[in-house]
Scaffold this motif. Structure first.
Motif, PDB file in Angstrom:
ATOM      1  N   PHE A  36       0.869  -1.168   0.000  1.00 22.77           N
ATOM      2  CA  PHE A  36       0.000   0.000   0.000  1.00 22.77           C
ATOM      3  C   PHE A  36       0.912   1.226   0.000  1.00 22.77           C
ATOM      4  N   VAL A  37       0.344   2.365  -0.337  1.00 19.51           N
ATOM      5  CA  VAL A  37       1.103   3.611  -0.325  1.00 19.51           C
ATOM      6  C   VAL A  37       0.591   4.441   0.846  1.00 19.51           C
ATOM      7  N   LEU A  38       1.506   4.836   1.712  1.00 18.37           N
ATOM      8  CA  LEU A  38       1.177   5.672   2.860  1.00 18.37           C
ATOM      9  C   LEU A  38       1.402   7.122   2.454  1.00 18.37           C
ATOM     10  N   ILE A  39       0.344   7.910   2.493  1.00 18.02           N
ATOM     11  CA  ILE A  39       0.371   9.290   2.011  1.00 18.02           C
ATOM     12  C   ILE A  39       0.280  10.276   3.169  1.00 18.02           C
ATOM     13  N   ASP A  40       1.257  11.161   3.254  1.00 12.69           N
ATOM     14  CA  ASP A  40       1.221  12.293   4.176  1.00 12.69           C
ATOM     15  C   ASP A  40       0.582  13.440   3.414  1.00 12.69           C
ATOM     16  N   SER A  41      -0.620  13.835   3.823  1.00 10.78           N
ATOM     17  CA  SER A  41      -1.376  14.839   3.068  1.00 10.78           C
ATOM     18  C   SER A  41      -1.170  16.266   3.577  1.00 10.78           C
ATOM     19  N   ARG A  42      -0.214  16.458   4.497  1.00  5.25           N
ATOM     20  CA  ARG A  42       0.041  17.782   5.064  1.00  5.25           C
ATOM     21  C   ARG A  42       0.870  18.643   4.109  1.00  5.25           C
ATOM     22  N   GLY A  43       1.016  19.901   4.452  1.00  2.43           N
ATOM     23  CA  GLY A  43       1.788  20.836   3.639  1.00  2.43           C
ATOM     24  C   GLY A  43       3.288  20.654   3.803  1.00  2.43           C
ATOM     25  N   ASP A  44       4.041  21.451   3.066  1.00  9.21           N
ATOM     26  CA  ASP A  44       5.498  21.339   3.034  1.00  9.21           C
ATOM     27  C   ASP A  44       6.166  21.559   4.390  1.00  9.21           C
ATOM     28  N   ALA A  45       5.751  22.586   5.130  1.00  4.47           N
ATOM     29  CA  ALA A  45       6.384  22.871   6.421  1.00  4.47           C
ATOM     30  C   ALA A  45       6.180  21.718   7.397  1.00  4.47           C
ATOM     31  N   ALA A  46       4.992  21.157   7.425  1.00  2.56           N
ATOM     32  CA  ALA A  46       4.709  20.024   8.315  1.00  2.56           C
ATOM     33  C   ALA A  46       5.547  18.817   7.916  1.00  2.56           C
ATOM     34  N   TRP A  47       5.648  18.549   6.620  1.00  3.52           N
ATOM     35  CA  TRP A  47       6.444  17.431   6.110  1.00  3.52           C
ATOM     36  C   TRP A  47       7.904  17.569   6.559  1.00  3.52           C
ATOM     37  N   ARG A  48       8.464  18.768   6.403  1.00  3.90           N
ATOM     38  CA  ARG A  48       9.857  18.985   6.795  1.00  3.90           C
ATOM     39  C   ARG A  48      10.057  18.817   8.297  1.00  3.90           C
ATOM     40  N   GLN A  49       9.063  19.185   9.078  1.00  7.43           N
ATOM     41  CA  GLN A  49       9.165  19.117  10.538  1.00  7.43           C
ATOM     42  C   GLN A  49       9.264  17.664  11.018  1.00  7.43           C
ATOM     43  N   GLY A  50       8.587  16.767  10.346  1.00  7.31           N
ATOM     44  CA  GLY A  50       8.634  15.364  10.717  1.00  7.31           C
ATOM     45  C   GLY A  50       7.524  14.609  10.020  1.00  7.31           C
ATOM     46  N   PRO A  59       0.406  16.616  -0.665  1.00  7.61           N
ATOM     47  CA  PRO A  59      -0.603  17.468  -0.031  1.00  7.61           C
ATOM     48  C   PRO A  59      -1.972  17.310  -0.693  1.00  7.61           C
ATOM     49  N   THR A  60      -2.996  17.401   0.106  1.00  4.44           N
ATOM     50  CA  THR A  60      -4.369  17.161  -0.362  1.00  4.44           C
ATOM     51  C   THR A  60      -4.699  17.940  -1.630  1.00  4.44           C
ATOM     52  N   ALA A  61      -4.329  19.206  -1.686  1.00  3.47           N
ATOM     53  CA  ALA A  61      -4.664  20.036  -2.843  1.00  3.47           C
ATOM     54  C   ALA A  61      -4.051  19.513  -4.139  1.00  3.47           C
ATOM     55  N   LEU A  62      -2.968  18.737  -4.046  1.00  2.00           N
ATOM     56  CA  LEU A  62      -2.286  18.238  -5.241  1.00  2.00           C
ATOM     57  C   LEU A  62      -2.719  16.829  -5.656  1.00  2.00           C
ATOM     58  N   ILE A  63      -3.534  16.182  -4.849  1.00  5.93           N
ATOM     59  CA  ILE A  63      -3.931  14.799  -5.151  1.00  5.93           C
ATOM     60  C   ILE A  63      -4.586  14.673  -6.523  1.00  5.93           C
ATOM     61  N   PRO A  64      -5.573  15.502  -6.874  1.00  8.99           N
ATOM     62  CA  PRO A  64      -6.220  15.322  -8.184  1.00  8.99           C
ATOM     63  C   PRO A  64      -5.258  15.372  -9.373  1.00  8.99           C
ATOM     64  N   PRO A  84      -6.111  13.850  15.412  1.00  5.16           N
ATOM     65  CA  PRO A  84      -7.567  13.775  15.521  1.00  5.16           C
ATOM     66  C   PRO A  84      -8.264  15.132  15.457  1.00  5.16           C
ATOM     67  N   GLY A  85      -7.552  16.209  15.679  1.00  2.52           N
ATOM     68  CA  GLY A  85      -8.161  17.533  15.610  1.00  2.52           C
ATOM     69  C   GLY A  85      -8.150  18.125  14.216  1.00  2.52           C
ATOM     70  N   CYS A  86      -7.743  17.350  13.236  1.00  3.92           N
ATOM     71  CA  CYS A  86      -7.604  17.827  11.859  1.00  3.92           C
ATOM     72  C   CYS A  86      -8.359  16.893  10.927  1.00  3.92           C
ATOM     73  N   ASN A  87      -9.129  17.450  10.007  1.00  2.00           N
ATOM     74  CA  ASN A  87      -9.844  16.589   9.060  1.00  2.00           C
ATOM     75  C   ASN A  87      -9.183  16.566   7.679  1.00  2.00           C
ATOM     76  N   GLY A  88      -7.919  16.948   7.623  1.00  2.00           N
ATOM     77  CA  GLY A  88      -7.195  16.923   6.353  1.00  2.00           C
ATOM     78  C   GLY A  88      -7.100  15.533   5.753  1.00  2.00           C
ATOM     79  N   SER A  89      -6.955  14.517   6.591  1.00  2.00           N
ATOM     80  CA  SER A  89      -6.878  13.159   6.050  1.00  2.00           C
ATOM     81  C   SER A  89      -8.226  12.719   5.486  1.00  2.00           C
ATOM     82  N   THR A  90      -9.319  13.218   6.053  1.00  2.00           N
ATOM     83  CA  THR A  90     -10.648  12.907   5.501  1.00  2.00           C
ATOM     84  C   THR A  90     -10.777  13.516   4.113  1.00  2.00           C
ATOM     85  N   ARG A  91     -10.307  14.744   3.955  1.00  2.00           N
ATOM     86  CA  ARG A  91     -10.332  15.390   2.628  1.00  2.00           C
ATOM     87  C   ARG A  91      -9.440  14.631   1.635  1.00  2.00           C
ATOM     88  N   ALA A  92      -8.280  14.195   2.102  1.00  2.00           N
ATOM     89  CA  ALA A  92      -7.371  13.434   1.236  1.00  2.00           C
ATOM     90  C   ALA A  92      -7.995  12.096   0.845  1.00  2.00           C
TER      91      ALA A  92
END
Length: 145
Positions: A36-50, A59-64, A84-92
């Motif tokens: 399976f492919v594990l996708i981090d749907s967060r933005g660039d700054a979050a990705w760099r942080q860890g 990132p979610t906006a680039l998936i399509p 759990p306080g973020c619904n970005g993965s639901t959007r992704a």
């Protein structure tokens, strides 16, 4: 409070288990060699942080526009965002679903992955941290739930 019927409850919880997963199950699937492919749907700054070691940054906006070039057709996808306080993965997950991918949302997100002491990295390499005893068993392999 409106009560649901047993059959409604069964349908609801069965659907949750079909479309959601959690950090310990994702890690077990990785260790078992499941494809399976594990996708981090967060933005660039979050990705760099860890991020989760081995995740793909999309990132979610680039998936399509980018999913087809990065994720093979027919390959199952697991998406995550902050926690759990973020619904970005639901959007992704919705974005991948609209493209026809089999997708599951990792509940708890990056926060609970890291809090369980699972492999995390940043641009400099692995980040070592122990399990948080409020979220994961410290002296056991699994919570046995």
């Amino acid at each position: 409070m409106t009560m649901t019927t047993t059959s409604e409850a069964v349908q609801h919880f069965a659907a949750k288990l079909r479309f959601e997963t959690d950090p310990s199950d994702v890690r077990a699937a990785q260790l078992a060699g499941e494809e399976f492919v594990l996708i981090d749907s967060r933005g660039d700054a979050a990705w760099r942080q860890g991020r989760i070691a081995g995740a793909l940054h999309l990132p979610t906006a680039l998936i399509p526009e980018r999913a087809a070039e990065l994720v093979p057709a027919g390959r199952p996808v697991v998406v995550y965002c902050w926690g759990p306080g973020c619904n970005g993965s639901t959007r992704a997950a919705l974005a991948f679903s609209l493209l026809g991918y089999e997708v599951r949302e990792m509940i708890g997100g990056f926060e609970y992955w890291a809090r369980e002491g699972l492999p995390v990295e940043d641009d400099n390499g692995p980040i070592t941290r122990g399990a948080d005893p409020l979220t994961a068993p410290v002296d056991a392999v699994s919570c046995a739930c």
